[in-house]
Design a protein around this motif. Structure first.
Motif, PDB file in Angstrom:
ATOM      1  N   LYS B  48       0.839  -1.182   0.000  1.00 23.55           N
ATOM      2  CA  LYS B  48       0.000   0.000   0.000  1.00 23.55           C
ATOM      3  C   LYS B  48       0.878   1.236   0.000  1.00 23.55           C
ATOM      4  O   LYS B  48       1.865   1.291   0.736  1.00 23.55           O
ATOM      5  N   CYS B  49       0.557   2.214  -0.817  1.00 27.20           N
ATOM      6  CA  CYS B  49       1.242   3.504  -0.716  1.00 27.20           C
ATOM      7  C   CYS B  49       0.212   4.583  -0.439  1.00 27.20           C
ATOM      8  O   CYS B  49      -0.942   4.500  -0.864  1.00 27.20           O
ATOM      9  N   ASP B  50       0.608   5.571   0.299  1.00 30.40           N
ATOM     10  CA  ASP B  50      -0.303   6.665   0.637  1.00 30.40           C
ATOM     11  C   ASP B  50       0.529   7.929   0.820  1.00 30.40           C
ATOM     12  O   ASP B  50       1.472   7.944   1.605  1.00 30.40           O
ATOM     13  N   LEU B  90       8.752   1.786   3.383  1.00 27.91           N
ATOM     14  CA  LEU B  90       9.602   2.705   2.617  1.00 27.91           C
ATOM     15  C   LEU B  90       9.014   4.110   2.729  1.00 27.91           C
ATOM     16  O   LEU B  90       7.798   4.267   2.728  1.00 27.91           O
ATOM     17  N   ILE B  91       9.889   5.106   2.784  1.00 27.34           N
ATOM     18  CA  ILE B  91       9.435   6.486   2.929  1.00 27.34           C
ATOM     19  C   ILE B  91      10.038   7.354   1.837  1.00 27.34           C
ATOM     20  O   ILE B  91      11.258   7.422   1.706  1.00 27.34           O
ATOM     21  N   ASP B 136       5.394  10.250   1.375  1.00 29.50           N
ATOM     22  CA  ASP B 136       4.746   9.091   0.777  1.00 29.50           C
ATOM     23  C   ASP B 136       5.257   7.845   1.479  1.00 29.50           C
ATOM     24  O   ASP B 136       6.465   7.610   1.554  1.00 29.50           O
ATOM     25  N   SER B 138       5.113   3.679   1.807  1.00 26.94           N
ATOM     26  CA  SER B 138       4.727   2.391   1.225  1.00 26.94           C
ATOM     27  C   SER B 138       4.968   1.320   2.268  1.00 26.94           C
ATOM     28  O   SER B 138       6.049   1.255   2.848  1.00 26.94           O
ATOM     29  N   PHE B 140       4.673  -2.915   3.277  1.00 33.27           N
ATOM     30  CA  PHE B 140       4.708  -4.232   2.658  1.00 33.27           C
ATOM     31  C   PHE B 140       4.482  -5.316   3.702  1.00 33.27           C
ATOM     32  O   PHE B 140       4.987  -5.236   4.818  1.00 33.27           O
TER      33      PHE B 140
END
Lengths: 328, 328
Positions: B48-50, B90-91, B136, B138, B140
């Motif tokens: 998911k990414c937001d 991840l950022i 942003d 993400s 996992f």
């Protein structure tokens, strides 16, 4: 160029990374081209995110389709350097409030075009309103841990190769910034190298699958910087005896009093892979990847990159490519 | 509010999604809380990414630490709704050019705090210069395909539950925007609900692990919108017979002539899970998650959400939570 009182990108990264509790037994340290997590049975989940901010990352004249395509290509290039096929891609978009349907179509189309070029798919995403066009791409793939190509495994005695000649994007960026007298053909080629980059995915996959690489990195911050990162991670040095510059760029440089070393080593926006391997594997590799160019070998001189050119030795300083604004 | 001539977020998403070639046999359609890819042996990689853009997503008074923490919590909430533990994060950061070291420290610290709260780690990232603070995230994780909780599997006759009472963040946002006469204690509680949200990860994991859920969604765009999305995906409707509003918010609403339905259903910035399950499983679930509130049941009335309140029926219209700017 650095502005006074401005934190450098490197300093910002250091502060943030130092504040993170590290995952124990992380299979890959912070700072390799990708991040990785063990998911059992000797396999790794490999991930990479890369944010493109149009204001600083995109030169004049690139259209939204090319911009979003390039954002995806950049991330795929990192997986290519590790020998990992991207299985799926996530996209987070920040777009200005007043945009046309055509603009959105170009952004969406460029993303899909890049995904399809590299046999992957967009599987999810997010959209937002922001002042700058911002495209954050996350790519995901899996690989066997023992087949992942790392940055910290270059060996003394390895030969150093690149997957193709450098310098076209550097020339392209110069042309975009400043009018130059140049043949139409070379101008188009150089600008295309900037606007329509290619990730060396098939090259990375082929070399990894055939166990032909000891270490690898992509070159999006320039060849000099990639060599420097690779040398630091592997605790080795490099002696370079060939400047892998595109023939036409070299000729243009000589006619126009431009420095070919500057164009080849400090250009940025490059997407070739920089690879080290056992010398004995070179012939086999060259048969598989015709564009490979051997440029030197790995030395014990940790962190030191020396160019031997016309029988003179010269240090290649670890200077990164600077973005279009003054941000780094 | 929509500005004239402005593409809505929904329209933008439709255009972009329609331009993507779809992965064949994708285990989860576009538009669920997360994206998923099959990785063999019945397992899914869940991602998911937001993207958080401070300008539009962050109310007045939130500090950088809270902002970056919240960006991470938002994404973890999506994995929570699917019953998936985040394995790594991840950022991608976009930050204005002139920032202090303290600001960067707050951003980095907030990210790590959120990751550690939910037993995960930041494993990689990217930094950039941008006009707006942009984060942003993400996330996992992996799960068995048959254990992933989906949006499209609510069954007629299921009961609908939420993991906790709504309305505190809605009240908090009102207080931030406009001075109100309110007790110090409730004010602090309401603002804390906005600034320091909690993802319902342990609740989602517990319910999923024990096979107690038929379908689930998180509620970050508001309860009404979540019910609407769940109903559309599952081709069912809902009859709601209880407004799951926080007791103190209800009391405050009554004293101050505010609409409790508005506060509970259209608040946004909520992080409760909205869940459907077989009625027979309710007692067992309630023993495991004490905060569960049953609020109604699933009907055949596709896309229709009806509130039965004081013996009157009223449609809950599918209106999403509107961000702090006019962007949606």
């Amino acid at each position: 160029m650095l502005k006074k009182n401005k934190l450098t990108e490197r300093k910002i990264i250091d502060i943030i990374v130092n504040l993170q509790d590290k995952m124990k037994n992380n299979p890959l340290p912070f700072g390799d081209d990708v991040a990785a997590i063990r998911i059992g049975r000797g396999q790794l989940a490999v991930m990479k995110c890369d944010m493109l901010v149009a204001k600083t990352d995109i030169p004049k004249g690139m259209n939204p389709w090319q911009t979003s395509r390039k954002a995806v290509v950049s991330v795929i290039s990192d997986l290519a350097a590790k020998g990992v096929q991207p299985m799926g891609i996530l996209i987070s978009l920040g777009m200005p409030g007043k945009i046309s349907e055509n603009y959105v179509r170009q952004i969406g189309g460029g993303i899909n075009a890049a995904a399809r070029e590299y046999a992957t798919h967009v599987i999810g995403g997010d959209t937002n309103e922001s002042t700058d066009l911002t495209i954050d791409v996350s790519a995901f793939g899996i690989c066997k841990e023992r087949e992942l190509i790392r940055r910290d495994t270059a060996k003394v005695g390895d030969i150093v190769m690149v997957t193709g000649a450098f310098g076209l994007p550097a020339l392209g960026l110069k042309i975009i910034k400043k009018n130059m007298e140049i043949s139409k053909k070379l101008k188009e080629k150089a600008i295309k190298a900037v606007f329509m980059p290619k990730a060396r995915l098939s090259e990375g996959l082929t070399l990894a699958k055939n166990h032909l690489i000891n270490s690898s990195i992509d070159s999006s911050d320039g060849l000099a910087w990639s060599l420097y990162e690779l040398s630091k991670s592997s605790n080795v040095g490099f002696q370079i005896n060939k400047i892998p510059i595109h023939r036409e760029v070299r000729e243009f440089a000589m006619e126009n009093n431009l420095d070919p070393i500057e164009l080849a080593f400090y250009g940025g926006e490059e997407y070739e892979l920089v690879i080290t391997q056992k010398p004995a594997l070179y012939e086999k590799s060259k048969k598989k990847i015709r564009t490979l160019i051997p440029i030197g070998h790995v030395t014990e001189n940790s962190g030191k990159i020396i160019l031997k050119f016309k029988n003179k030795y010269r240090d290649i300083e670890p200077r990164g490519y600077e973005h279009h604004s003054n941000n780094i």
